[in-house]
Design a protein around this motif. Structure first.
Motif, PDB file in Angstrom:
ATOM      1  N   UNK A  68       0.849  -1.189   0.000  1.00 15.74           N
ATOM      2  CA  UNK A  68       0.000   0.000   0.000  1.00 15.74           C
ATOM      3  C   UNK A  68       0.884   1.238   0.000  1.00 15.74           C
ATOM      4  N   UNK A  69       0.498   2.246  -0.765  1.00 20.12           N
ATOM      5  CA  UNK A  69       1.322   3.453  -0.846  1.00 20.12           C
ATOM      6  C   UNK A  69       1.443   4.159   0.500  1.00 20.12           C
ATOM      7  N   UNK A  70       0.466   3.983   1.372  1.00 20.17           N
ATOM      8  CA  UNK A  70       0.540   4.593   2.693  1.00 20.17           C
ATOM      9  C   UNK A  70       1.665   3.979   3.522  1.00 20.17           C
ATOM     10  N   UNK A  71       2.068   2.747   3.201  1.00 20.55           N
ATOM     11  CA  UNK A  71       3.120   2.069   3.950  1.00 20.55           C
ATOM     12  C   UNK A  71       4.507   2.560   3.556  1.00 20.55           C
ATOM     13  N   UNK A  72       4.606   3.246   2.435  1.00 22.09           N
ATOM     14  CA  UNK A  72       5.893   3.752   1.982  1.00 22.09           C
ATOM     15  C   UNK A  72       6.195   5.085   2.644  1.00 22.09           C
ATOM     16  N   UNK A  73       7.437   5.254   3.039  1.00 21.24           N
ATOM     17  CA  UNK A  73       7.859   6.508   3.638  1.00 21.24           C
ATOM     18  C   UNK A  73       8.940   7.105   2.743  1.00 21.24           C
ATOM     19  N   UNK A  74       8.533   7.986   1.852  1.00 26.36           N
ATOM     20  CA  UNK A  74       9.465   8.583   0.909  1.00 26.36           C
ATOM     21  C   UNK A  74       9.699  10.031   1.322  1.00 26.36           C
ATOM     22  N   UNK A  75      10.944  10.318   1.692  1.00 29.12           N
ATOM     23  CA  UNK A  75      11.287  11.669   2.107  1.00 29.12           C
ATOM     24  C   UNK A  75      11.755  12.512   0.927  1.00 29.12           C
ATOM     25  N   UNK A  76      12.505  11.903   0.024  1.00 30.10           N
ATOM     26  CA  UNK A  76      13.046  12.652  -1.095  1.00 30.10           C
ATOM     27  C   UNK A  76      13.269  11.685  -2.247  1.00 30.10           C
ATOM     28  N   UNK A  77      13.028  12.147  -3.456  1.00 30.57           N
ATOM     29  CA  UNK A  77      13.259  11.318  -4.634  1.00 30.57           C
ATOM     30  C   UNK A  77      14.297  11.985  -5.515  1.00 30.57           C
ATOM     31  N   UNK A  78      14.977  11.180  -6.299  1.00 35.80           N
ATOM     32  CA  UNK A  78      15.988  11.676  -7.218  1.00 35.80           C
ATOM     33  C   UNK A  78      15.646  11.220  -8.628  1.00 35.80           C
ATOM     34  N   UNK A  79      15.952  12.059  -9.595  1.00 37.34           N
ATOM     35  CA  UNK A  79      15.721  11.745 -10.989  1.00 37.34           C
ATOM     36  C   UNK A  79      17.044  11.266 -11.584  1.00 37.34           C
ATOM     37  N   UNK A  80      17.181   9.949 -11.782  1.00 41.41           N
ATOM     38  CA  UNK A  80      18.442   9.369 -12.208  1.00 41.41           C
ATOM     39  C   UNK A  80      18.525   9.160 -13.711  1.00 41.41           C
ATOM     40  N   UNK A  81      17.407   9.048 -14.412  1.00 41.49           N
ATOM     41  CA  UNK A  81      17.420   8.753 -15.842  1.00 41.49           C
ATOM     42  C   UNK A  81      18.302   9.680 -16.661  1.00 41.49           C
ATOM     43  N   UNK A  82      18.067  10.999 -16.624  1.00 37.01           N
ATOM     44  CA  UNK A  82      18.890  11.919 -17.410  1.00 37.01           C
ATOM     45  C   UNK A  82      20.364  11.878 -17.034  1.00 37.01           C
ATOM     46  N   UNK A  83      20.659  11.713 -15.738  1.00 38.86           N
ATOM     47  CA  UNK A  83      22.055  11.662 -15.297  1.00 38.86           C
ATOM     48  C   UNK A  83      22.768  10.479 -15.933  1.00 38.86           C
ATOM     49  N   UNK A  84      22.128   9.321 -15.921  1.00 41.88           N
ATOM     50  CA  UNK A  84      22.736   8.116 -16.495  1.00 41.88           C
ATOM     51  C   UNK A  84      22.914   8.262 -17.998  1.00 41.88           C
ATOM     52  N   UNK A  85      21.913   8.796 -18.679  1.00 42.07           N
ATOM     53  CA  UNK A  85      21.991   8.963 -20.135  1.00 42.07           C
ATOM     54  C   UNK A  85      23.129   9.903 -20.518  1.00 42.07           C
ATOM     55  N   UNK A  86      23.198  11.056 -19.861  1.00 40.83           N
ATOM     56  CA  UNK A  86      24.240  12.032 -20.225  1.00 40.83           C
ATOM     57  C   UNK A  86      25.628  11.560 -19.810  1.00 40.83           C
ATOM     58  N   UNK A  87      25.729  10.799 -18.751  1.00 37.77           N
ATOM     59  CA  UNK A  87      27.029  10.238 -18.371  1.00 37.77           C
ATOM     60  C   UNK A  87      27.514   9.269 -19.453  1.00 37.77           C
TER      61      UNK A  87
END
Length: 104
Positions: A68-87
């Motif tokens: 359940x999404x209520x069980x997840x505790x997400x404080x901060x998210x990162x966007x990794x897709x563009x970083x990996x592509x440009x690297x």
């Protein structure tokens, strides 16, 4: 099998939506949809909590682990897709080498 949302218009212009359990069947060389169960009006199902109870019940028969999404505790998210592509592009095009040569 899948759930389908069926919309109907009232004479006054308002709409009502019904939730249906539907399956695809083949009739000759064409695919048709057959309604297995009309679950009822979506707003009534949501207000009474019946949709949540149905999902909880179906979860017991699933081979996947559902959280359940209520069980997840997400404080901060990162966007990794563009970083990996440009690297990867940086490495393949040799940009670091070119910049080092230009810097000296």
């Amino acid at each position: 099998m899948f759930l389908r949302l069926k919309h109907f218009k009232n004479k006054d212009g308002s709409t009502r939506s019904y939730l249906q359990l539907v399956e695809n069947i083949r009739v000759g060389n064409k695919t048709r949809q057959r309604v297995l169960v009309n679950l009822g009006r979506v707003d009534d199902l949501q207000n009474s909590g019946q949709i949540d109870r149905l999902i909880e019940s179906l979860r017991n028969f699933s081979t996947k682990e559902w959280i359940r999404k209520e069980a997840l505790n997400v404080n901060q998210t990162y966007l990794w897709g563009p970083v990996i592509i440009f690297e990867q592009l940086w490495k393949e095009l040799g940009i670091e080498r070119v910049l080092r040569r230009r810097a000296t």
